[in-house]
Design a protein around this motif. Structure first.
Motif, PDB file in Angstrom:
ATOM      1  N   LEU A   5       0.937  -1.167  -0.177  1.00  0.00           N
ATOM      2  CA  LEU A   5       0.175   0.013  -0.058  1.00  0.00           C
ATOM      3  C   LEU A   5       0.865   1.375   0.005  1.00  0.00           C
ATOM      4  O   LEU A   5       0.678   2.410  -0.576  1.00  0.00           O
ATOM      5  N   LEU A   6       1.892   1.180   0.867  1.00  0.00           N
ATOM      6  CA  LEU A   6       2.957   2.295   0.852  1.00  0.00           C
ATOM      7  C   LEU A   6       3.563   2.589  -0.517  1.00  0.00           C
ATOM      8  O   LEU A   6       3.705   3.813  -0.927  1.00  0.00           O
ATOM      9  N   ILE A   7       3.858   1.475  -1.229  1.00  0.00           N
ATOM     10  CA  ILE A   7       4.430   1.726  -2.755  1.00  0.00           C
ATOM     11  C   ILE A   7       3.442   2.323  -3.593  1.00  0.00           C
ATOM     12  O   ILE A   7       3.861   3.196  -4.454  1.00  0.00           O
ATOM     13  N   VAL A   8       2.149   1.720  -3.361  1.00  0.00           N
ATOM     14  CA  VAL A   8       1.135   2.316  -4.428  1.00  0.00           C
ATOM     15  C   VAL A   8       0.844   3.837  -4.017  1.00  0.00           C
ATOM     16  O   VAL A   8       0.704   4.542  -4.967  1.00  0.00           O
ATOM     17  N   HIS A   9       0.851   4.030  -2.844  1.00  0.00           N
ATOM     18  CA  HIS A   9       0.626   5.480  -2.505  1.00  0.00           C
ATOM     19  C   HIS A   9       1.634   6.470  -2.966  1.00  0.00           C
ATOM     20  O   HIS A   9       1.511   7.315  -3.460  1.00  0.00           O
ATOM     21  N   GLY A  10       3.031   5.900  -3.085  1.00  0.00           N
ATOM     22  CA  GLY A  10       4.113   6.671  -3.566  1.00  0.00           C
ATOM     23  C   GLY A  10       4.052   6.510  -5.098  1.00  0.00           C
ATOM     24  O   GLY A  10       4.232   7.885  -5.596  1.00  0.00           O
ATOM     25  N   LEU A  11       3.557   5.855  -5.633  1.00  0.00           N
ATOM     26  CA  LEU A  11       3.529   5.786  -7.235  1.00  0.00           C
ATOM     27  C   LEU A  11       2.363   6.773  -7.607  1.00  0.00           C
ATOM     28  O   LEU A  11       2.331   7.688  -8.580  1.00  0.00           O
ATOM     29  N   VAL A  12       1.161   6.703  -6.910  1.00  0.00           N
ATOM     30  CA  VAL A  12       0.198   7.685  -7.085  1.00  0.00           C
ATOM     31  C   VAL A  12       0.767   9.086  -7.017  1.00  0.00           C
ATOM     32  O   VAL A  12       0.130   9.935  -7.738  1.00  0.00           O
ATOM     33  N   GLY A  13       1.284   9.288  -5.835  1.00  0.00           N
ATOM     34  CA  GLY A  13       1.994  10.463  -5.603  1.00  0.00           C
ATOM     35  C   GLY A  13       3.013  11.077  -6.836  1.00  0.00           C
ATOM     36  O   GLY A  13       2.838  12.086  -7.454  1.00  0.00           O
ATOM     37  N   VAL A  14       3.459  10.162  -7.355  1.00  0.00           N
ATOM     38  CA  VAL A  14       4.487  10.347  -8.463  1.00  0.00           C
ATOM     39  C   VAL A  14       3.536  11.170  -9.740  1.00  0.00           C
ATOM     40  O   VAL A  14       3.853  11.845 -10.334  1.00  0.00           O
ATOM     41  N   VAL A  87       8.189  14.048  13.458  1.00  0.00           N
ATOM     42  CA  VAL A  87       6.753  14.252  13.766  1.00  0.00           C
ATOM     43  C   VAL A  87       6.140  15.447  13.323  1.00  0.00           C
ATOM     44  O   VAL A  87       4.974  15.253  12.930  1.00  0.00           O
ATOM     45  N   GLY A  88       6.724  16.705  13.561  1.00  0.00           N
ATOM     46  CA  GLY A  88       5.975  17.890  13.140  1.00  0.00           C
ATOM     47  C   GLY A  88       5.985  18.037  11.572  1.00  0.00           C
ATOM     48  O   GLY A  88       4.725  18.358  11.214  1.00  0.00           O
ATOM     49  N   LEU A  89       6.829  17.352  10.871  1.00  0.00           N
ATOM     50  CA  LEU A  89       6.888  17.518   9.475  1.00  0.00           C
ATOM     51  C   LEU A  89       5.667  16.260   9.197  1.00  0.00           C
ATOM     52  O   LEU A  89       4.668  17.070   8.191  1.00  0.00           O
ATOM     53  N   PHE A  90       5.416  15.314   9.646  1.00  0.00           N
ATOM     54  CA  PHE A  90       4.350  14.543   9.358  1.00  0.00           C
ATOM     55  C   PHE A  90       3.020  15.385   9.674  1.00  0.00           C
ATOM     56  O   PHE A  90       1.892  15.156   9.029  1.00  0.00           O
ATOM     57  N   GLU A  91       3.011  16.306  10.823  1.00  0.00           N
ATOM     58  CA  GLU A  91       1.834  16.708  10.955  1.00  0.00           C
ATOM     59  C   GLU A  91       1.525  17.790  10.070  1.00  0.00           C
ATOM     60  O   GLU A  91       0.278  17.959   9.724  1.00  0.00           O
ATOM     61  N   LEU A  92       2.504  18.369   9.766  1.00  0.00           N
ATOM     62  CA  LEU A  92       2.358  19.503   8.621  1.00  0.00           C
ATOM     63  C   LEU A  92       1.882  18.934   7.209  1.00  0.00           C
ATOM     64  O   LEU A  92       0.856  19.377   6.545  1.00  0.00           O
ATOM     65  N   LEU A 139       7.705  14.998  -0.586  1.00  0.00           N
ATOM     66  CA  LEU A 139       9.400  15.064  -0.098  1.00  0.00           C
ATOM     67  C   LEU A 139       9.203  14.755   1.290  1.00  0.00           C
ATOM     68  O   LEU A 139      10.225  13.971   1.679  1.00  0.00           O
ATOM     69  N   VAL A 140       8.229  15.368   2.187  1.00  0.00           N
ATOM     70  CA  VAL A 140       8.271  14.877   3.606  1.00  0.00           C
ATOM     71  C   VAL A 140       7.999  13.394   3.563  1.00  0.00           C
ATOM     72  O   VAL A 140       8.838  12.649   4.557  1.00  0.00           O
ATOM     73  N   GLY A 141       6.975  12.744   3.069  1.00  0.00           N
ATOM     74  CA  GLY A 141       6.888  11.294   3.160  1.00  0.00           C
ATOM     75  C   GLY A 141       8.077  10.506   2.588  1.00  0.00           C
ATOM     76  O   GLY A 141       8.507   9.573   3.266  1.00  0.00           O
ATOM     77  N   HIS A 142       8.770  11.104   1.800  1.00  0.00           N
ATOM     78  CA  HIS A 142      10.146  10.406   1.210  1.00  0.00           C
ATOM     79  C   HIS A 142      11.171  10.397   2.502  1.00  0.00           C
ATOM     80  O   HIS A 142      11.822   9.564   2.816  1.00  0.00           O
ATOM     81  N   VAL A 143      11.491  11.696   2.919  1.00  0.00           N
ATOM     82  CA  VAL A 143      12.288  11.789   4.150  1.00  0.00           C
ATOM     83  C   VAL A 143      11.978  10.921   5.251  1.00  0.00           C
ATOM     84  O   VAL A 143      12.793  10.329   5.890  1.00  0.00           O
ATOM     85  N   LEU A 144      10.645  10.918   5.578  1.00  0.00           N
ATOM     86  CA  LEU A 144      10.132  10.067   6.917  1.00  0.00           C
ATOM     87  C   LEU A 144      10.444   8.753   6.522  1.00  0.00           C
ATOM     88  O   LEU A 144      10.894   7.929   7.561  1.00  0.00           O
ATOM     89  N   ASN A 145      10.143   8.318   5.323  1.00  0.00           N
ATOM     90  CA  ASN A 145      10.250   6.737   4.916  1.00  0.00           C
ATOM     91  C   ASN A 145      11.982   6.602   4.910  1.00  0.00           C
ATOM     92  O   ASN A 145      12.268   5.520   5.471  1.00  0.00           O
TER      93      ASN A 145
END
Lengths: 151, 105
Positions: A5-14, A87-92, A139-145
């Motif tokens: 699901l995370l990979i699908v989420h990333g691909l949809v994001g791209v 955590v703050g970046l994810f909240e944003l 970009l935030v999702g990428h950094v957190l991952n």
């Protein structure tokens, strides 16, 4: 299942990033018609609207499904590692995504009136704002991952 | 019969409602991922794990925006070249960032 699901989420994001960036580039019309930038910007922006709305809703739906796993398996370790900024970046990211979800009806409405010159600035700025949110969230999702990994 | 639903009014009302619900910390419900339980925000569930407010924030903002989208005429929202349509979400994003600044202190 969560990793898939995370990979699908990333691909949809791209795909969403590509569509919105093309739309924004069409406002600029940089370069000559035969240059790469010129060809990249030479698109009919109205044609991206349905795809952007569909992809954004799909992105938020996958995000909503992934969120409980983040809350239990990612945020807790971040807090234990004193990574408050992460955590703050994810909240944003989550609030920007939630606000942009509500912008979609206005975005679709403004593009349905693409011939209305008085709404040109609003149409461009809403599209640019939506693109900025999607870029930021990606970009935030990428950094957190990268911090947490898939394990 | 024509629909009176205004997409532009929905977006504007949603953004304002999101800011209010967020600042007042008033999601309509909470989700407890450890047990997979939803509970109204005014009667929290006694969970051993964390509570998640985001789903409740989004639903609350949409619930406030839906009637507003049927009541507020579209022409009011797109007045002044539609400035409210981009300025409001930008302002709400700034409010959220300001409220979350303690994470980066």
């Amino acid at each position: 299942m969560i990793v898939t699901l995370l990979i699908v989420h990333g691909l949809v994001g791209v795909a969403l990033l590509g569509a919105l960036t093309h739309q924004c580039a069409s406002f600029v019309r940089a370069g000559t018609r035969n240059s790469f930038a010129g060809r990249y910007a030479a698109v009919a922006p109205r044609g991206f609207v349905a795809a952007v709305v569909f992809l954004y809703v799909a992105e938020i739906a996958t995000a909503a499904l992934l969120y409980p796993s983040y809350r239990l398996d990612v945020r807790v370790p971040f807090e234990e590692m004193s990574l408050g900024w992460a955590v703050g970046l994810f909240e944003l990211k989550e609030h920007a995504g939630g606000i942009a979800l509500g912008m979609l009806p206005a975005y679709a409405f403004l593009w349905s009136r693409a011939d209305d010159a008085t709404l040109q600035r609003a149409r461009s700025l809403v599209t640019i704002l939506l693109a900025a949110v999607v870029w930021f969230d990606f970009l935030v999702g990428h950094v957190l991952n990268n911090i947490r990994g898939l394990g | 019969m024509t629909s009176r639903f205004s997409p532009a009014a929905f977006s504007l009302a949603y953004c304002v409602a999101y800011a209010l619900v967020f600042v007042l910390d008033a999601p309509i419900f909470l989700y407890y991922p450890l047990e997979g339980v939803f509970a109204w925000a005014w009667s929290p569930y006694a969970s051993a794990g964390p509570a998640m407010a985001w789903y409740g924030l989004v639903v609350a903002a949409a619930a406030i925006a839906l009637p507003a989208a049927c009541l507020v005429p579209q022409r009011l929202i797109i007045a002044r070249r539609g400035i409210f349509l981009w300025f409001t979400p930008l302002a709400v994003l700034a409010i959220c960032a300001w409220r979350l600044r303690f994470f980066f202190a």
